[in-house]
Design a protein around this motif. Structure first.
Motif, PDB file in Angstrom:
ATOM      1  N   LEU A 200       0.830  -1.207   0.000  1.00 31.19           N
ATOM      2  CA  LEU A 200       0.000   0.000   0.000  1.00 31.19           C
ATOM      3  C   LEU A 200       0.865   1.256   0.000  1.00 31.19           C
TER       4      LEU A 200
ATOM      5  N   CYS B 264       0.751   4.113  -2.863  1.00 29.90           N
ATOM      6  CA  CYS B 264       0.514   5.530  -2.547  1.00 29.90           C
ATOM      7  C   CYS B 264       1.638   6.398  -3.101  1.00 29.90           C
ATOM      8  N   LYS B 265       2.872   5.936  -2.961  1.00 27.19           N
ATOM      9  CA  LYS B 265       4.002   6.690  -3.504  1.00 27.19           C
ATOM     10  C   LYS B 265       3.906   6.783  -5.021  1.00 27.19           C
TER      11      LYS B 265
ATOM     12  N   LEU C 116       1.336   9.377  -5.998  1.00 23.34           N
ATOM     13  CA  LEU C 116       1.769  10.747  -5.716  1.00 23.34           C
ATOM     14  C   LEU C 116       2.965  11.191  -6.536  1.00 23.34           C
TER      15      LEU C 116
ATOM     16  N   LEU D 221      -3.417  13.609  -8.508  1.00 22.72           N
ATOM     17  CA  LEU D 221      -4.191  12.419  -8.169  1.00 22.72           C
ATOM     18  C   LEU D 221      -5.531  12.528  -8.876  1.00 22.72           C
TER      19      LEU D 221
ATOM     20  N   GLU E  23      -7.238   6.867 -10.216  1.00 26.09           N
ATOM     21  CA  GLU E  23      -6.256   6.370  -9.254  1.00 26.09           C
ATOM     22  C   GLU E  23      -6.907   6.118  -7.895  1.00 26.09           C
TER      23      GLU E  23
ATOM     24  N   LEU F 247      -7.181   2.502  -5.925  1.00 30.89           N
ATOM     25  CA  LEU F 247      -6.787   2.267  -4.536  1.00 30.89           C
ATOM     26  C   LEU F 247      -7.940   1.687  -3.725  1.00 30.89           C
TER      27      LEU F 247
ATOM     28  N   ILE G  58      -7.529   5.296   5.311  1.00 32.52           N
ATOM     29  CA  ILE G  58      -7.512   5.542   3.866  1.00 32.52           C
ATOM     30  C   ILE G  58      -8.740   4.920   3.211  1.00 32.52           C
TER      31      ILE G  58
ATOM     32  N   LEU H 202      -2.460  10.612   1.804  1.00 31.23           N
ATOM     33  CA  LEU H 202      -1.542   9.596   1.287  1.00 31.23           C
ATOM     34  C   LEU H 202      -0.090   9.997   1.530  1.00 31.23           C
TER      35      LEU H 202
ATOM     36  N   THR I 180       2.703   7.915   3.830  1.00 31.71           N
ATOM     37  CA  THR I 180       4.003   7.442   3.356  1.00 31.71           C
ATOM     38  C   THR I 180       5.167   8.054   4.113  1.00 31.71           C
TER      39      THR I 180
END
Length: 204
Positions: A23, A27-28, A31, A36, A40, A44, A63, A88, A92
């Protein structure tokens, strides 16, 4: 609980760790280009729908819940996109506070001030336990307050979501906190409070 859910619930910790690491990577990736889009966010949400361990972990649950709430109407608007990107990015960066010498305390107004909601202008930042930011805005406006999307000299109260990470200095929303603290230090009358204090101050 079904047999399949029970089996997933008792999976070893390394399964949960693997899903959380995946996950983080997703997320990385989302981004990486600084934007976003709705597709996308929908990806997710679908990924989390199929990952029991990630979706029931503390981080994944937040999330997952935000994605479901934001996409419930079939549209991810611009404010929701910005809020989701902050969330997000926050997720991270969760370990960065432990890898630096930057302060992690919040510059809250002490003692907790009385909030006069009607006529006051509120700016929001961070992740809110109550739900997506637009739900918090609706509560403020129902009580007679005004909402400002960005921090400026017209803001009376900056409200920080109760799920703000200790790594707030690194996060995008940290800029609003720093701006409010600087304005206060320069003599401007701006209050900095937590989400819980706001909701304790709202009328029944």
């Amino acid at each position: 609980m079904s047999d399949s859910d029970w089996r997933r619930a008792v999976e070893p910790d390394y399964v949960k760790d693997a899903e959380i690491n995946e996950l983080i990577g997703l997320c990385k990736g989302v981004l990486a280009d600084g934007t976003l889009v709705q597709e996308e966010a929908e990806f997710l949400l679908g990924w989390l729908d199929g990952r029991f361990q990630a979706s029931v972990s503390w981080e994944g649950r937040i999330i997952h819940d935000r994605l479901r709430a934001m996409l419930a109407d079939g549209e991810l608007d611009a404010d929701e996109q910005r809020e989701l990107m902050e969330l997000l990015a926050d997720f991270t960066r969760v370990d960065e506070a432990h890898e630096s010498n930057l302060p992690t305390w919040l510059p809250l107004t002490r003692p907790e001030p009385e909030l006069l909601i009607p006529g006051s202008a509120f700016c929001l930042t961070g992740t809110f336990s109550y739900g997506p930011r637009k739900r918090v805005v609706a509560c403020i406006e129902k009580a007679g307050g005004q909402y400002k999307s960005g921090f400026s000299a017209q803001v009376d109260v900056l409200v920080i979501g109760d799920l703000c990470t200790p790594a707030w200095v690194h996060a995008t929303y940290g800029r609003k906190i720093e701006a409010a603290a600087t304005a206060r230090d320069e003599g401007h009358h701006v209050l900095i409070v937590r989400e819980s204090h706001l909701f304790n101050s709202l009328p029944e």
